[in-house]
Design an enzyme around this catalytic site. Structure first.
Site: not given
Ligand code: NAD
Ligand code: GLY
Length: 368
Positions: A121, A143, A185, A227, A237, A242, A246, A249, A253, A267
């Protein structure tokens, strides 16, 4: 050595940045440990270069270690990879108070972070990122995720690391193509809200990619500070802050999906082309000046990064690309929020544009 902090109240953590830190990591890790024991998880490429120096430094602090070496590549961020890793951690007797070390790029960081969010946990982990992409983005912010059949990063959790240790010299062994992908990035932080930093990138990007250590340090420290600020303001987010990370992105994507999330387009390379498309779409809709979109395209093109559909290796209709975007996990109530811009360093979130408009724009880009 430079130290930054991600300010998250009781879950705040330091980011250490310094050349050669991997060889001195033991002295920074030791004070965190409840018992002198840690487990290192890495991939085979990274292990070849850095497992022994990192392990030696921990051993010098009398910390006992064991290590698990996974196959390099996106395929490791999977149910199978997660099962192997969690079984191994449990077999090693991991305790909730322990700190597991993620040594590698975004694949290892995301997988280890997710495993540590669920084993017993939740146990602690330390990020030791070794790609530029991981040093400026994925190692900070908590993330974590694996990929599943339906898409990338669809199973995951927010789980913040206890510390991030960035040794920029590790980039000396990183293949040039991976360095370029991570650089996209870096540029992103300038384009989000920092026009001066974008200008710095235009002046220093080539030197950074050629291995200039001063430029490398500045780019990492500046990016990570940005960041950290964004994560502190909007950890989960929920406030359109936040989400600005993206930028590029959604278009990216679609390009990644079309190229099969493969080595055809990394990526960061997809993000590079995606950022150009986001600026061109903004210009086409009268939101920003065409010259700004051209500036972004010219900078990325000058460093051999994808900057158009053609240079990203994609040649399909706009409707098909827009269909990939419709599957994005950011879709809310059937609408895809796009990160668009009013100019260099003036990005914002909007769901004003339908995918039909995006498809028509992409058809135009295909013909361009
Ligand atoms: P990666 O982890 O696959 O590393 C790229 C390649 O470089 C691998 O072959 C790796 O073995 C090798 N490598 C790593 N460090 C090296 C070094 N110093 N020297 C030599 N080789 C080295 O790729 P990545 O670009 O770091 O990460 C991509 C992943 O990050 C994706 O899964 C993406 O979804 C994820 N990501 C996560 C976040 C987040 O916020 N969590 C953000 C962006 C991307
Ligand atoms: N890389 C996007 C984020 O951390 O939110």
């Amino acid at each position: 050595m430079e130290t930054l902090t991600v300010e998250l109240g009781a879950r705040s953590y330091p980011i250490l940045i310094g050349d050669g830190l991997i060889r001195k990591i033991g002295e920074h890790v030791a004070p965190l440990l409840k018992r002198p024991r840690t487990m290192i998880v890495t991939d085979a490429h990274v292990a070849d270069h850095y497992l022994i120096p990192l392990g030696t430094s921990l051993a010098m602090e009398n910390i006992s270690i064991s290590s698990f070496v996974l196959e390099p590549g996106e395929g490791t961020k999977s149910w199978a990879g997660l099962a192997r890793l969690t079984e191994w951690l449990i077999g090693e007797g991991v305790e909730r108070g322990d700190h597991v070390i993620a040594l590698g790029g975004g694949v290892i960081g995301d997988l280890v972070g997710f495993a540590c969010s669920i084993v017993k946990r939740g146990c602690n982990f330390i990020q030791v990122p070794t790609t530029l992409l991981a040093q400026v983005d994925s190692s900070v912010g908590g993330k974590t995720a694996i990929n599943v059949r339906a898409g990338k990063n669809l199973i995951g959790a927010f789980h913040q690391p206890a510390m991030v240790v960035i040794d920029p010299t590790t980039l000396e062994t990183l293949p040039r193509r991976e360095l370029g992908a991570g650089y996209a990035e870096v540029v992103k932080y300038g384009l989000i809200d920092d026009a001066d930093f974008f200008a710095w990138c235009e002046a220093n990007g080539a030197a950074l990619l050629a291995g200039d250590s001063v430029a490398r340090h500045k780019a990492i420290a500046h990016s990570v500070a940005a960041k950290a600020r964004i994560v502190a303001a909007d950890e989960r987010e929920t406030q359109d802050i936040r989400a600005l990370l993206n930028l590029g992105h959604s278009f990216g994507h679609a390009l990644e999906a079309e190229t099969g999330y493969s080595d055809r387009l990394l990526h960061g390379e997809a993000v590079a082309a995606g950022m150009v498309l986001a600026h061109q779409f903004s210009a086409a809709n009268g939101l920003c000046r065409t010259e700004d979109a051209m500036r972004v395209r010219d900078h990325l093109a000058s460093l051999d990064l994808p900057h158009s559909l053609a240079s990203a290796g994609v040649n399909i209709g706009g409707a098909e690309l827009a269909a990939h975007m419709a599957h994005d996990k950011k879709v809310r109530g059937g609408k895809l929020p796009l990160i668009l811009t009013r100019g260099i360093g003036q990005s914002f979130v909007t769901d004003k544009f339908g995918l039909d408009r995006v498809a028509a724009f992409l058809d135009g880009q295909r013909a361009a």
